[in-house]
Design an enzyme around this catalytic site. Structure first.
Site, PDB file in Angstrom:
ATOM      1  CG  ASN A   1      -1.743  -8.734   6.537  1.00  0.00           C
ATOM      2  OD1 ASN A   1      -1.254  -9.745   7.031  1.00  0.00           O
ATOM      3  ND2 ASN A   1      -1.103  -8.009   5.640  1.00  0.00           N
TER       4      ASN A   1
ATOM      5  CE1 TYR B   1      -6.752  -3.973   6.106  1.00  0.00           C
ATOM      6  CE2 TYR B   1      -5.135  -5.514   5.213  1.00  0.00           C
ATOM      7  CZ  TYR B   1      -5.448  -4.274   5.750  1.00  0.00           C
ATOM      8  OH  TYR B   1      -4.458  -3.334   5.933  1.00  0.00           O
TER       9      TYR B   1
ATOM     10  CG  ASN C   1      -5.175  -4.137  10.094  1.00  0.00           C
ATOM     11  OD1 ASN C   1      -4.961  -2.956  10.356  1.00  0.00           O
ATOM     12  ND2 ASN C   1      -4.786  -4.691   8.963  1.00  0.00           N
TER      13      ASN C   1
ATOM     14  CG  HIS D   1      -5.291  -8.640   1.252  1.00  0.00           C
ATOM     15  ND1 HIS D   1      -4.839  -9.451   2.257  1.00  0.00           N
ATOM     16  CD2 HIS D   1      -4.693  -7.437   1.449  1.00  0.00           C
ATOM     17  CE1 HIS D   1      -4.011  -8.762   3.039  1.00  0.00           C
ATOM     18  NE2 HIS D   1      -3.904  -7.545   2.566  1.00  0.00           N
TER      19      HIS D   1
ATOM     20  CB  THR E   1      -0.921   0.005   1.224  1.00  0.00           C
ATOM     21  OG1 THR E   1      -1.813  -1.111   1.131  1.00  0.00           O
ATOM     22  CG2 THR E   1      -1.731   1.288   1.306  1.00  0.00           C
TER      23      THR E   1
END
Length: 363
Positions: free
Chosen positions: A177, A179, A234, A174, A25
């Site tokens: 992490n 998400y 996260n 994805h 990112t």
């Protein structure tokens, strides 16, 4: 003995080497979350990678969690990505897009009409995201109703079709992490009582449906998946049995004949031994190419491929500061230092101005 620098063929992909640029990112998209002209140059510079996996790109407006991240759901975004893929292909490279929905790792200022982010849960994550005002705490999410989930799954399939229209060689979903997909997988986050919560087979259901939609649009031989079995990123607390969860997930995906799985070993951008996990056992359940990530240096990467522990190795931050990373690894040359202050947002500085070995020699 197989080398990191040998070509490899898997699925529908044929790569010149086994060095992968990991998704990174950078928060530099143009208005409308369109890849900018700088992004065209950024990826073109790194086309010597066997495969580039782009920065995470949201599959829908609701999937955005950070300011100025690109999407893959509008006509303008597809056109912007086509300029990127054309530039990479002109240099002889291969490029896949990472399909992304952040779920609860977002802020109302980034959501359509200022609405709450959506997730598997209504519990807010303890974490921050990057907005116009800098890093701020994420907003409280709304738990998706069961009947809403099909539309989220469909948005992944639509994004994969858009990726093919944009000229990508493949796609990576994805699933890591903390998400949205991870928010369904982990029982530390998923507190649902419907068919998407509770038992492992229920928590894996969303992932399987997403991968079916994506593989159906792009082809299994062009589709990959990123997983991070134990990372705490996260506010992703440890699942009660991550080994059983991920082995079940990979086995459930076997009929799709996916091209590759990328696994973040340990804590993302942190300790590789953060929590116990048997990655080799997970690999034995998967029939495609096995890509490893997290803190690999030259020696570790060479050993991983030569020993058969991995088919490919993905590098993140080293690729930011070293457009010619493949050459530097092959020739065992020193790496440029990373300017961490330019990672997120901004312009060319720290993005397209890192010098190659040839440029340094000519200076």
């Amino acid at each position: 003995m197989t080398s990191l620098f040998d070509p490899i063929r898997f699925g529908d992909l044929h790569l010149a080497n086994r060095i992968v640029m990991a998704p990174l990112t950078r928060s530099r998209s143009a208005p409308g979350q369109v890849p900018s002209s700088l992004a065209v140059e950024y990826y073109r510079q790194r086309a010597s990678a066997g495969l580039i996996v782009t920065e995470g790109s949201q599959v829908s407006p609701e999937g955005q969690g950070y300011v100025d991240t690109p999407g893959i759901h509008s006509v303008e975004q597809v056109a912007g990505w086509r300029r990127v893929t054309d530039a990479v292909h002109a240099e002889g490279g291969r490029i896949a897009i990472q399909l992304w929905h952040v779920g609860r790792i977002s802020h109302v200022s980034l959501q359509p009409n200022g609405q709450a982010p959506v997730s598997s849960t209504a519990r807010r994550a303890e974490g921050k995201t990057f907005t116009r005002d800098g890093f701020v705490p994420v907003s409280a999410p709304r738990a998706l109703a069961t009947e809403e989930i099909a539309a989220i799954v469909a948005s992944f399939g639509d994004a994969a079709r858009h990726a093919m229209d944009a000229g990508f060689d493949g796609v990576e979903v994805h699933g890591a992490n903390g998400y949205l997909i991870d928010q369904f997988l982990r029982d530390s986050i998923n507190d649902r009582t419907d068919e998407y919560g509770g038992a492992i087979e229920n928590r894996v259901r969303f992932l399987v449906e997403v991968m079916q939609a994506v593989a159906g649009a792009a082809g299994g031989g062009r589709t990959g998946l990123r997983l991070s079995p134990v990372t705490p990123s996260n506010d992703a607390g440890q699942d009660s049995d991550p080994q059983a969860l991920l082995e079940h997930a990979v086995a459930a995906l076997a009929p799709l004949r996916l091209a590759f799985v990328e696994v973040v070993e340990g804590q993302t951008a942190g300790a590789r031994d953060y929590a116990p996990f048997d990655y080799r056992a997970l690999r034995r359940r998967f029939g495609g190419a096995w890509m490893v990530n997290n803190g690999y240096d030259r020696r570790m990467a060479l050993d991983a491929v030569a020993s058969g522990a991995a088919d490919l190795v993905s590098f993140g931050r080293p690729f930011i500061a070293n457009p010619d990373l493949v050459r530097r690894l092959r020739e065992n040359e020193p790496l440029n230092a990373l300017d961490a202050s330019t990672l997120y947002g901004g312009g060319a500085k720290g993005y397209t101005d890192y010098r190659t070995l040839d440029q340094l020699a000519a200076a």
